[in-house]
Design a protein around this motif. Sequence first.
Motif, short mmCIF file in Angstrom:
data_model
loop_
_atom_site.label_atom_id
_atom_site.label_comp_id
_atom_site.label_asym_id
_atom_site.label_seq_id
_atom_site.Cartn_x
_atom_site.Cartn_y
_atom_site.Cartn_z
N TRP A 30 0.13 2.08 11.68
CA TRP A 30 0.58 1.28 10.31
C TRP A 30 -0.72 1.48 9.49
CZ3 TRP A 30 4.63 -0.31 7.60
CH2 TRP A 30 5.69 -0.07 8.91
N THR A 31 -1.74 1.42 10.47
CA THR A 31 -3.15 2.00 9.18
C THR A 31 -3.14 2.91 9.14
OG1 THR A 31 -3.97 -0.08 11.51
CG2 THR A 31 -5.84 2.19 9.85
N ARG A 32 -2.15 4.08 10.03
CA ARG A 32 -2.43 5.89 9.24
C ARG A 32 -1.57 5.56 8.24
NH1 ARG A 32 -1.19 7.47 15.12
NH2 ARG A 32 -2.92 6.57 15.66
N ILE A 33 -0.56 5.67 8.73
CA ILE A 33 1.00 5.32 6.89
C ILE A 33 0.26 5.23 6.27
CG2 ILE A 33 3.02 4.41 6.86
CD1 ILE A 33 4.45 4.52 8.96
N THR A 34 -1.13 3.88 6.37
CA THR A 34 -1.60 2.65 5.20
C THR A 34 -2.72 3.85 4.58
OG1 THR A 34 -1.12 0.58 5.91
CG2 THR A 34 -2.45 1.08 4.33
N TRP A 36 -2.55 7.35 4.80
CA TRP A 36 -1.76 8.29 4.13
C TRP A 36 -1.52 8.29 2.67
CZ3 TRP A 36 3.50 10.00 2.33
CH2 TRP A 36 3.50 10.80 2.55
N PHE A 37 -0.53 7.07 2.80
CA PHE A 37 -0.40 6.17 1.35
C PHE A 37 -1.06 6.65 0.24
CE2 PHE A 37 3.79 4.70 3.48
CZ PHE A 37 4.58 5.38 2.27
N ILE A 38 -2.66 5.33 0.49
CA ILE A 38 -3.32 5.77 -0.43
C ILE A 38 -3.69 7.27 -0.69
CG2 ILE A 38 -6.21 5.26 0.07
CD1 ILE A 38 -5.75 2.39 2.06
N LEU A 39 -4.08 8.00 0.69
CA LEU A 39 -4.34 9.20 -0.02
C LEU A 39 -3.43 9.72 -1.21
CD1 LEU A 39 -6.68 11.33 0.11
CD2 LEU A 39 -4.67 11.79 2.69
N ALA A 40 -2.01 10.05 -0.49
CA ALA A 40 -1.49 10.33 -1.81
C ALA A 40 -1.20 9.97 -2.76
CB ALA A 40 0.17 9.92 -0.82
N GLU A 41 -1.18 8.41 -2.93
CA GLU A 41 -1.56 7.60 -4.70
C GLU A 41 -2.91 8.20 -5.04
OE1 GLU A 41 -2.89 4.59 -7.35
OE2 GLU A 41 -4.25 5.55 -5.50
#
Length: 101
Positions: A30-34, A36-41
């Motif tokens: 979940w930390t990795r996914i989070t 990734w979403f922060i980087l995408a944002e």
Amino acid sequence: MVQTVVVINVLISLTLLYVAWRVWQLRLRWTRITNWFILAERCSHAVLRNAPEAIYISQHKIQNLRQTNQVLEIQLQQLRQIISLLVFGQRIWRRYLRKGW
């Protein structure tokens, strides 16, 4: 009897240790996914930060082009009318030249 309790406690402990390990793995995922979403944002924000201003400028340019196009359309229509008058005059001129005055 004590051995049975110890074995059951060890089994429970191992089961809970496995569950804790799986929860830890899930937390890492979940930390990795989070992240990734922060980087995408952040990337999309960097790309789209100037989008509203660019859209406004493009709309303004399109409006100017439409106005210019209207003027050119009128000029083109006038040019077509002039050319059609010239062609009409040329036909009449040729007709009178053939008949001879």
